[in-house]
Design a protein around this motif. Sequence first.
Motif, short mmCIF file in Angstrom:
data_model
loop_
_atom_site.label_atom_id
_atom_site.label_comp_id
_atom_site.label_asym_id
_atom_site.label_seq_id
_atom_site.Cartn_x
_atom_site.Cartn_y
_atom_site.Cartn_z
N LEU A 1 2.13 -1.04 -10.20
CA LEU A 1 2.83 -0.33 -11.27
C LEU A 1 2.67 -1.08 -12.59
N GLU A 2 2.80 -2.38 -12.53
CA GLU A 2 2.66 -3.21 -13.73
C GLU A 2 1.26 -3.07 -14.34
N ILE B 1 9.92 3.18 -6.20
CA ILE B 1 9.74 1.83 -5.63
C ILE B 1 11.09 1.20 -5.32
N ASN B 2 12.04 1.35 -6.24
CA ASN B 2 13.38 0.81 -6.00
C ASN B 2 14.04 1.46 -4.79
N LYS C 1 4.98 -3.06 -6.93
CA LYS C 1 5.40 -3.53 -8.26
C LYS C 1 4.22 -4.04 -9.06
N SER C 2 3.32 -4.73 -8.40
CA SER C 2 2.12 -5.24 -9.07
C SER C 2 1.23 -4.10 -9.57
N ASP D 1 12.40 0.03 -1.68
CA ASP D 1 12.87 -1.34 -1.48
C ASP D 1 14.29 -1.32 -0.88
N VAL E 1 6.39 -3.76 -1.09
CA VAL E 1 7.20 -3.75 -2.32
C VAL E 1 6.54 -4.61 -3.39
N ILE E 2 6.10 -5.79 -3.01
CA ILE E 2 5.44 -6.69 -3.96
C ILE E 2 4.19 -6.04 -4.52
N TYR F 1 8.02 6.48 -11.08
CA TYR F 1 7.46 5.56 -10.08
C TYR F 1 8.37 4.36 -9.81
N GLU F 2 8.95 3.79 -10.86
CA GLU F 2 9.81 2.63 -10.66
C GLU F 2 11.02 2.99 -9.79
#
Length: 120
Positions: A44-45, A95-96, A41-42, A99, A37-38, A91-92
């Motif tokens: 994606l950012e 990911i959610n 998110k990284s 998670d 998950v970490i 994508y977000e």
Amino acid sequence: MNYNYINTEYLDSVSDGNVEIMSELVSMFRDQVAETVIEMKSLLEKNDYYSLGLLAHKAKSSVLIMGMNDLGTLLKTFELQAREGAEADKYESYINRFDHDTGEAVKELDDLVNNRLKKN
């Protein structure tokens, strides 16, 4: 407890009903999904969609071992889209969902292992 995220029959077949093996699988899964998950998110950012697709592929294997077929299907879609950089607006939410579902699965897995340990 009702198991809505994991497939206990599949876990029993993977672990051959051995609670120690199952417990070890759960521990590895817990650590792996938290790191994933970490990292998702990284990536994606950073808009590193290709790497995000590769990570979704890796994550798919982990969830399928726990019998999480619906999430596995979602991760396959995520993998293919991210590798192509297609539909990045989704994508977000992927990911959610990963998670959330893996968090719920860990709770169910802990319950399953604890119940099995009590029986032995």
